[in-house]
Each structure stands twice: as structure tokens, then as C-alpha cells.
Design an enzyme around this catalytic site. Structure first.
Site, PDB file in Angstrom:
ATOM      1  N   VAL A  58      51.614  50.588  16.694  1.00  0.00           N
ATOM      2  CA  VAL A  58      52.384  51.544  17.489  1.00  0.00           C
ATOM      3  C   VAL A  58      53.830  51.059  17.663  1.00  0.00           C
ATOM      4  O   VAL A  58      54.753  51.857  17.860  1.00  0.00           O
ATOM      5  CB  VAL A  58      51.694  51.765  18.861  1.00  0.00           C
ATOM      6  CG1 VAL A  58      51.806  50.526  19.748  1.00  0.00           C
ATOM      7  CG2 VAL A  58      52.199  52.984  19.590  1.00  0.00           C
ATOM      8  N   LYS A  59      54.017  49.736  17.554  1.00  0.00           N
ATOM      9  CA  LYS A  59      55.359  49.174  17.763  1.00  0.00           C
ATOM     10  C   LYS A  59      56.313  49.474  16.609  1.00  0.00           C
ATOM     11  O   LYS A  59      57.523  49.322  16.749  1.00  0.00           O
ATOM     12  CB  LYS A  59      55.265  47.666  18.022  1.00  0.00           C
ATOM     13  CG  LYS A  59      54.479  47.363  19.291  1.00  0.00           C
ATOM     14  CD  LYS A  59      54.740  45.992  19.812  1.00  0.00           C
ATOM     15  CE  LYS A  59      55.951  46.041  20.714  1.00  0.00           C
ATOM     16  NZ  LYS A  59      56.034  44.949  21.645  1.00  0.00           N
ATOM     17  N   ASP A  60      55.766  49.922  15.473  1.00  0.00           N
ATOM     18  CA  ASP A  60      56.636  50.324  14.351  1.00  0.00           C
ATOM     19  C   ASP A  60      57.599  51.415  14.794  1.00  0.00           C
ATOM     20  O   ASP A  60      58.744  51.481  14.349  1.00  0.00           O
ATOM     21  CB  ASP A  60      55.819  50.928  13.193  1.00  0.00           C
ATOM     22  CG  ASP A  60      54.794  49.977  12.624  1.00  0.00           C
ATOM     23  OD1 ASP A  60      54.754  48.814  13.036  1.00  0.00           O
ATOM     24  OD2 ASP A  60      54.020  50.435  11.755  1.00  0.00           O
TER      25      ASP A  60
END
Ligand SMILES: N[C@@H](CCSC[C@H](N)C(=O)O)C(=O)O
Length: 401
Positions: A58-60
């Protein structure tokens, strides 16, 4: 959130993508039907599977948005800037593609797989003591600040205070969930319950604000109520983090929880209705269950989110949603098990997803042993017995030794 330009959400791949960055996000919303059934839940339990994103997390999303906006604002200059940041693979991926040098400060607890992946992307890694308080000079934040002061061209995008962190979810993740629901065959298209873990807090804050802004935009009804439910928003936090209450301490789950309140986190109602605490054991059990029962290769923080969700749905407060076959429950599953393959909690494969030894698994093992006349993993004995019988070893035998 007004005043910011909305990025156009793209909901499926069309044509040829210009780089892996175009494959960030656009993740599927998948029914967790087998787990829902086992738990006696009638609602639609849905997982937003972020490990499908290009960097596996999700941090992408925040990495891509923070880098692109810093470029637009002239904060990042190709050929000059060096990106220095606590975590993540998504950021190293963006830097690899765009040609920025990247230095990642990584608390010691973070997996070897993350380090190896970051190195493969060309990032320089500086390990920091996990137990260092966030504002100590030795923490992953303190070391990043120290390096930035002394390295010419060093830039910290600062996911803890950067507004593009929650905005990545306000515009990207939220739009994708809405699109998935609208184009689904589910009877209702709204979200009864949204559950997400919090690290920086960008995911829960961005999604929460988007949901509340949408609700506020709906026409008021004349007392009969709107056909749109008010979404209950739950944040999940590991024991050992202070975000959802409690004292700071150690825990193994990675990527969620902190010993301070990041600026981007809006922890209170109306954005977050309630915080749930989870522990490592329930998180890892639920992670294995997601893999075993739903075939989803998720990491530990996904198990944390799922275990909190199930606990809430079994509580008196969650019963109404749990027993409503039209209610949609969306759980954010933040990353994939690729990042944790060597962790002891994952390597423990002799245990069932519920932590018990499984009888039927033992039965099939015994059946195989009976057929082969040897232990399942004992490849050495195949070679040895062939040798003892004077038989020639074949290529496959040698490879097995
Ligand atoms: N000492 C800090 C940093 C620990 S690692 C970062 C984060 N908490 C995580 O587990 O991913 C802290 O306690 O938060």
C-alpha cells in the site's frame, strides 16, 4: 482536501504501461468468502489486496505521489537530489525508475527480505535500533534527518507530515474501492464498515476523509434516512503502539503502529470511529488463514487488520453489520508475504492456520510415507538406497542431494 488536483483514477490496464510506476495501485477488492462462512458472517467481507501493486505494498501509492509532487514543486531535481527516507520499497522503486539515489533508514526489526529488495532496487540501507524512540537521534527518523543535513542534495519527503500521503488514498485507494463496488454484482454499493491498520496513518486518514466528504455531499433526506449507510471506520493498531492507546513496547508485525502520533494521522471521529488493538499471535494466525483459505499471499499487517475486523463483527456493536447480507465490509490488506518469507512466524508451516496440529494433514503425510517407504523430506535416503543397491544415480537424484 479542496484545492488539490485530483489524479484521474485508472481502473484497469489499457495498452502498454510506461513503467512499473503505472502499475502502482489499481488493486483488486476480493471476497473473503471462505473465512466469512467459517465465522458465520452474513455480510460481504472484502479484502483490498495491496500486494498486487507493483512494489507489493500500500505504501507504493504514497511513494509515487510524494515523488511526483516533489518533482512538480522543484523539490526533487533529477541528477541532483538524493532521497532519504525511513522505509519503503515503493520509494526505492520510484527512485530506481526515475534515477534518484536513495537512502533508506530501516529499523532492525524489519525483515531481511525488505533489505534485500531495497538493495536490489539500488537503495543504500542504514539499519537503526528498533527500540530507539522516534525523536532520538538514533531512530530511523533521527538518522534520516542527520544524513539529510550533511548530504548535499539530500531530500526527506517525510511521509509522516507530507499531505500527499493521505491524498494518495483520498484520491486513489478510495476511488478504486468505489469503482470496484459500483461495478460489482453486490446488492449494495456502499461501505458499511471500513477497517485499516495505521502506521503513518495516511491510509486510514485519506480513506476516512474521502468517505466523510462523500457522505456530506449526499442530499439530506426528510427523516426517512438516506439509502446510503454511514460508514463505520475502524483503525487497527498493534499492542506496543500508542496510536490506539497503551504503552510503547515491542511487537513483531511490521509497518503498523508507532511510538508517536504522525502529523498526517487524524485519529479521532469523524475520521476514525474506533481503535482496535491486536496482538502478534492473532495477526499471524489470521495471515496464515488468509493464505490457506483464500489463497491471498498477504503479510502480517493484513492478518492484524482481519483479526481486528472479525473481533469487531462478533462484538455486540458489530452484530448488525455482521448479520446483514447486504452490508459491505472492506478490509485493507497492506502488503504481501514476500516480505516475510524467512520470518519464524511464517516458516512454522507444520501448524494449521488456527495454530493447532491438523489431524487430516498428518493422515495424508502417513499415507505418502507408506507409499514411498520414506519420510517426505528425506531425499538423501533415495540416493543412499540406490547406491546401496548398486543402481546408477540419475540426474534428478543428484539434483535432490
Ligand atoms: N521505535 C519506533 C520504531 C519502530 S519500527 C516502526 C513501526 N513501529 C513498525 O513496527 O513498523 C516505534 O516504536 O514505533
Amino acid at each position: 482536501m479542496s484545492g488539490d488536483t485530483e489524479t484521474q483514477p485508472q481502473h484497469h490496464w489499457q495498452g502498454v504501461l510506461s513503467s512499473a510506476l503505472d502499475a502502482v495501485g489499481h488493486t483488486p477488492l476480493i471476497k473473503l468468502q471462505r473465512i466469512a462462512q467459517e465465522e458465520g458472517l452474513k455480510c460481504n467481507l472484502l479484502g483490498k489486496c495491496e500486494f498486487f501493486s507493483a512494489g507489493g505494498s500500500v505504501k507504493d501509492r504514497i511513494a509515487k505521489r510524494m515523488v511526483e509532487h516533489a518533482e512538480k514543486q522543484g523539490i526533487l531535481i533529477p541528477g541532483q537530489s538524493i532521497v532519504i527516507e525511513p522505509t519503503s520499497i515503493g520509494l526505492a522503486l520510484a527512485c530506481a525508475i526515475k534515477g534518484y539515489q536513495c537512502i533508506i533508514t530501516l529499523p532492525a526489526k524489519m525483515s531481511l527480505e525488505k533489505e534485500v529488495m531495497l538493495r536490489a532496487l539500488g537503495a543504500e540501507i542504514v539499519r537503526t535500533p528498533t527500540e530507539a524512540a522516534w525523536d532520538s537521534p538514533e531512530s530511523h527518523i533521527g538518522i534520516a534527518r542527520k544524513l539529510q543535513k550533511s548530504i548535499p542534495g539530500g531530500v526527506i519527503l517525510d511521509q509522516y507530515s507530507n499531505p500527499h500521503n493521505p491524498l494518495a488514498h483520498y484520491y486513489g485507494t478510495y476511488e478504486e474501492i468505489v469503482h470496484s463496488l459500483k461495478t460489482s454484482d453486490l446488492p449494495r454499493k456502499d461501505i458499511s464498515l471500513l477497517v485499516a491498520g495505521a502506521g503513518t496513518g495516511g491510509t486510514i486518514t485519506g480513506l476516512g476523509r474521502a468517505i466523510r466528504d462523500y457522505e456530506a455531499s449526499l442530499p439530506q433526506t426528510n427523516g426517512n434516512g438516506s439509502s446510503h449507510v454511514r460508514t463505520t471506520i475502524l483503525a487497527v493498531d498493534p499492542e506496543g503502539s500508542i496510536l490506539g492507546g497503551g504503552e510503547p513496547g515491542n511487537y513483531q508485525v511490521e509497518g503498523i503502529g508507532y511510538d508517536f502520533f504522525p502529523e498526517v494521522l487524524d485519529p479521532n471521529p469523524p475520521v476514525v470511529d474506533k481503535w482496535l488493538k491486536t496482538n502478534d499471535e492473532e495477526a499471524f494466525t489470521a495471515t496464515k488463514r488468509l493464505i490457506r483459505k483464500e489463497g491471498l499471499f498477504v503479510g502480517g499487517s493484513s492478518g492484524s487488520a482481519l483479526s481486528g475486523t472479525i473481533r469487531y463483527l462478533h462484538s455486540s456493536e458489530g452484530q448488525q453489520i455482521a448479520q446483514d447480507p447486504n452490508a459491505n465490509v472492506v478490509v485493507i490488506l497492506p502488503d504481501g508475504v514476500r516480505n516475510y518469507m524467512s520470518k519464524p512466524w511464517f516458516l512454522e508451516t507444520s501448524k494449521s492456520p488456527t495454530g493447532e496440529d491438523v489431524g487430516d494433514k498428518e493422515d495424508i503425510k502417513d499415507t505418502i510415507k507408506g507409499i514411498l517407504g520414506r519420510d517426505l523430506n528425506d531425499v538423501g535416503s533415495v540416493v543412499q538406497s540406490k547406491g546401496e543397491r548398486g543402481e546408477k544415480l540419475e540426474k534428478g537424484d543428484q539434483l535432490m542431494v
